[in-house]
Scaffold this motif. Sequence first.
Motif, PDB file in Angstrom:
ATOM      1  N   THR A 444       0.803  -1.229   0.000  1.00 36.60           N
ATOM      2  CA  THR A 444       0.000   0.000   0.000  1.00 36.60           C
ATOM      3  C   THR A 444       0.833   1.276   0.000  1.00 36.60           C
ATOM      4  O   THR A 444       0.265   2.369  -0.117  1.00 36.60           O
ATOM      5  CB  THR A 444      -0.928   0.017   1.216  1.00 36.60           C
ATOM      6  OG1 THR A 444      -0.133  -0.048   2.411  1.00 36.60           O
ATOM      7  CG2 THR A 444      -1.883  -1.173   1.186  1.00 36.60           C
ATOM      8  N   PHE A 447       3.324   5.953  -4.003  1.00 39.23           N
ATOM      9  CA  PHE A 447       3.244   7.411  -4.137  1.00 39.23           C
ATOM     10  C   PHE A 447       3.382   7.765  -5.605  1.00 39.23           C
ATOM     11  O   PHE A 447       4.376   7.418  -6.248  1.00 39.23           O
ATOM     12  CB  PHE A 447       4.349   8.089  -3.316  1.00 39.23           C
ATOM     13  CG  PHE A 447       4.209   7.869  -1.833  1.00 39.23           C
ATOM     14  CD1 PHE A 447       3.618   8.825  -1.031  1.00 39.23           C
ATOM     15  CD2 PHE A 447       4.663   6.684  -1.251  1.00 39.23           C
ATOM     16  CE1 PHE A 447       3.489   8.612   0.337  1.00 39.23           C
ATOM     17  CE2 PHE A 447       4.538   6.470   0.103  1.00 39.23           C
ATOM     18  CZ  PHE A 447       3.938   7.431   0.897  1.00 39.23           C
ATOM     19  N   TRP A 465      -7.715   6.220  -9.357  1.00 43.35           N
ATOM     20  CA  TRP A 465      -6.771   6.736  -8.351  1.00 43.35           C
ATOM     21  C   TRP A 465      -7.521   7.158  -7.079  1.00 43.35           C
ATOM     22  O   TRP A 465      -7.058   6.870  -5.956  1.00 43.35           O
ATOM     23  CB  TRP A 465      -6.000   7.934  -8.904  1.00 43.35           C
ATOM     24  CG  TRP A 465      -5.208   7.756 -10.162  1.00 43.35           C
ATOM     25  CD1 TRP A 465      -5.114   8.647 -11.190  1.00 43.35           C
ATOM     26  CD2 TRP A 465      -4.378   6.648 -10.547  1.00 43.35           C
ATOM     27  NE1 TRP A 465      -4.299   8.175 -12.175  1.00 43.35           N
ATOM     28  CE2 TRP A 465      -3.817   6.952 -11.814  1.00 43.35           C
ATOM     29  CE3 TRP A 465      -4.065   5.435  -9.944  1.00 43.35           C
ATOM     30  CZ2 TRP A 465      -2.961   6.082 -12.483  1.00 43.35           C
ATOM     31  CZ3 TRP A 465      -3.214   4.555 -10.618  1.00 43.35           C
ATOM     32  CH2 TRP A 465      -2.677   4.877 -11.854  1.00 43.35           C
ATOM     33  N   GLN A 466      -8.641   7.815  -7.260  1.00 46.75           N
ATOM     34  CA  GLN A 466      -9.394   8.280  -6.093  1.00 46.75           C
ATOM     35  C   GLN A 466      -9.896   7.110  -5.248  1.00 46.75           C
ATOM     36  O   GLN A 466      -9.886   7.176  -4.019  1.00 46.75           O
ATOM     37  CB  GLN A 466     -10.571   9.149  -6.548  1.00 46.75           C
ATOM     38  CG  GLN A 466     -10.147  10.496  -7.136  1.00 46.75           C
ATOM     39  CD  GLN A 466     -11.301  11.286  -7.693  1.00 46.75           C
ATOM     40  OE1 GLN A 466     -12.403  10.758  -7.898  1.00 46.75           O
ATOM     41  NE2 GLN A 466     -11.074  12.570  -7.967  1.00 46.75           N
ATOM     42  N   GLU A 469      -7.034   5.846  -3.274  1.00 47.98           N
ATOM     43  CA  GLU A 469      -6.730   6.759  -2.176  1.00 47.98           C
ATOM     44  C   GLU A 469      -7.682   6.532  -1.002  1.00 47.98           C
ATOM     45  O   GLU A 469      -7.252   6.544   0.161  1.00 47.98           O
ATOM     46  CB  GLU A 469      -6.840   8.200  -2.665  1.00 47.98           C
ATOM     47  CG  GLU A 469      -5.607   8.700  -3.416  1.00 47.98           C
ATOM     48  CD  GLU A 469      -5.617  10.207  -3.573  1.00 47.98           C
ATOM     49  OE1 GLU A 469      -4.672  10.864  -3.066  1.00 47.98           O
ATOM     50  OE2 GLU A 469      -6.558  10.738  -4.192  1.00 47.98           O
ATOM     51  N   ASP A 472      -6.597   3.847   1.131  1.00 50.45           N
ATOM     52  CA  ASP A 472      -5.254   4.051   1.678  1.00 50.45           C
ATOM     53  C   ASP A 472      -4.210   3.170   0.985  1.00 50.45           C
ATOM     54  O   ASP A 472      -3.232   2.733   1.602  1.00 50.45           O
ATOM     55  CB  ASP A 472      -5.234   3.788   3.191  1.00 50.45           C
ATOM     56  CG  ASP A 472      -6.011   4.835   3.959  1.00 50.45           C
ATOM     57  OD1 ASP A 472      -6.026   5.998   3.527  1.00 50.45           O
ATOM     58  OD2 ASP A 472      -6.625   4.489   4.995  1.00 50.45           O
ATOM     59  N   LEU A 474      -2.857   4.334  -2.004  1.00 52.95           N
ATOM     60  CA  LEU A 474      -2.128   5.232  -2.890  1.00 52.95           C
ATOM     61  C   LEU A 474      -2.148   6.643  -2.332  1.00 52.95           C
ATOM     62  O   LEU A 474      -3.168   7.100  -1.813  1.00 52.95           O
ATOM     63  CB  LEU A 474      -2.765   5.221  -4.286  1.00 52.95           C
ATOM     64  CG  LEU A 474      -2.209   6.210  -5.329  1.00 52.95           C
ATOM     65  CD1 LEU A 474      -0.793   5.806  -5.736  1.00 52.95           C
ATOM     66  CD2 LEU A 474      -3.117   6.287  -6.544  1.00 52.95           C
ATOM     67  N   THR A 475      -0.996   7.310  -2.454  1.00 50.17           N
ATOM     68  CA  THR A 475      -0.930   8.753  -2.217  1.00 50.17           C
ATOM     69  C   THR A 475      -0.688   9.415  -3.567  1.00 50.17           C
ATOM     70  O   THR A 475       0.348   9.193  -4.206  1.00 50.17           O
ATOM     71  CB  THR A 475       0.210   9.109  -1.250  1.00 50.17           C
ATOM     72  OG1 THR A 475      -0.040   8.486   0.014  1.00 50.17           O
ATOM     73  CG2 THR A 475       0.296  10.614  -1.063  1.00 50.17           C
ATOM     74  N   LEU A 476      -1.658  10.193  -4.049  1.00 54.16           N
ATOM     75  CA  LEU A 476      -1.603  10.808  -5.371  1.00 54.16           C
ATOM     76  C   LEU A 476      -1.325  12.297  -5.252  1.00 54.16           C
ATOM     77  O   LEU A 476      -1.975  13.002  -4.479  1.00 54.16           O
ATOM     78  CB  LEU A 476      -2.924  10.581  -6.107  1.00 54.16           C
ATOM     79  CG  LEU A 476      -3.060  11.266  -7.468  1.00 54.16           C
ATOM     80  CD1 LEU A 476      -2.104  10.638  -8.483  1.00 54.16           C
ATOM     81  CD2 LEU A 476      -4.499  11.174  -7.961  1.00 54.16           C
TER      82      LEU A 476
END
Length: 521
Positions: A444, A447, A465-466, A469, A472, A474-476
Amino acid sequence: MPNPQFLVLFGSQTGTAQDVSERLGREARRRRLGCRVQALDSYPVVNLINEPLVIFVCATAGQGDPPDNMKNFWRFIFRKNLPTTALCQMEFAVLGLGDSSYTKFNFVAKKLHRRLLQLGGSALLPVCLGDDQHELGLPSKFTLLFLQEAPRVGSEGQRVAHPRSQEPPSESKPFLAPMISNQRVTGPSHFQDVRLIEFDISGSGISFAAGDVVLIQPSNSAAHVQQFCQVLGLDPDQLFTLQPREPDVSCPTRLPQPCSMRHLVSHYLDIASVPRRSFFELLACLSLHELEREKLLEFSSAQGQEELFEYCNRPRRTILEVLCDFPHTAAAIPPDYLLDLIPAIRPRAFSIASSMLAHPSRLQILVAVVQFQTRLKEPRRGLCSSWLASLDPGQGPVRVPLWVRPGSLAFPETPDTPVIMVGPGTGVAPFRAAIQERVAQGQTRNFLFFGCRRRDQDFYWEAEWQELEMRDCLTLVPAFSREQEQKVYVQHRLRELGSLVWELLDCQATPSPCQRTSWRP
């Protein structure tokens, strides 16, 4: 790194072999290759054991005699006491210049080729035999033998890898993958057409990992194929078999036997490419029209390179367009010379944009359709991207020849290693595959810095992507360069948030466990 070096040695009686050799030298220097050109008898023959690469250009005089300026070399090279390993370090090629009206046609070149092999030399290619009786001096590589019977249904087809085959698909045997979808993913007002294309690879034996690439073999458009056949006066439905003139030359594996002219032009000849200087040289030899031939010779000369650049390279004029500009020459091209004149269509590589863990038996690519304007009226179009964009699986079955190879983009094998990815535009494609793969494996700490022009026009996979996110996974960090007065690019976001990302990773003091990867299309 020093430039590659090679030696051209000639035996010339009337000056033709010397002229050809000096032309080879000029061409080598134009390509930034080190090249020496010498007459055979002026070269210290004992040094031949130290030469790694030599091209011999030899005429035949009288009744199979060597030219005057290679007789000393000839006597030395045929000494019986020379060891069979004397030239084991040398690679060579022999070009003979002869006249087939003589009984001992190219006798010197043939005998020299055999002798160099006896002394341990390694031949780069079979002996090449020029013929003064031939209208071009050098015959074509292949002969097209036209068949008289009408085309038979199913008589030709692409050599492909069959489903459930034990051999993985390759360039010689691609897999004909059914196209499942071909969706435009940019907004209707966006300047560029970008497609998300999905293929079904069930039963192909294809497997891939994040960072791998798929190679696709494109075809020419039907309109261009028809225009080419009209300009050259060819019957698209005419069947032929291809036969090499030399015994050691193989026919292209991509061409069926028999083959139709339509198949040859559609799937093999790269008529949409920008021609090289050698194209104009051969076309001038084939031309029977005085004015057109004069212009072609000018384009192929050293003095005409600036004009050739302005005519061809700068506006990206294609082979088909050049042939249309020289209609009398095009109409007189013998079909035997098509494969010498026009290069083969090369496969195009695309980063795979999906993971088999997330989409089993599927392969997805993100394709930016290449189109731009030069001073020519017709826009320039990328062959493969335009061909792919034209395919509509909604109108009927569509199959695309493809195969997979490992890519140069590597991701960490250890599951707990976080990865920072920087992928602007369509360069984000391999990172989507990586993120899908890592999330499926429970990794997880992903980035992604992504850049595009506008959120509502070219924000690829925004919803995906959203959703990641929210889980938790992915940090976009997006950057939209055209949504504010001052342009903001990915590099700006990296400077602003780079240190914050390191803090989130809890490895600011010891960054070695983290892997950073960037990719541009």
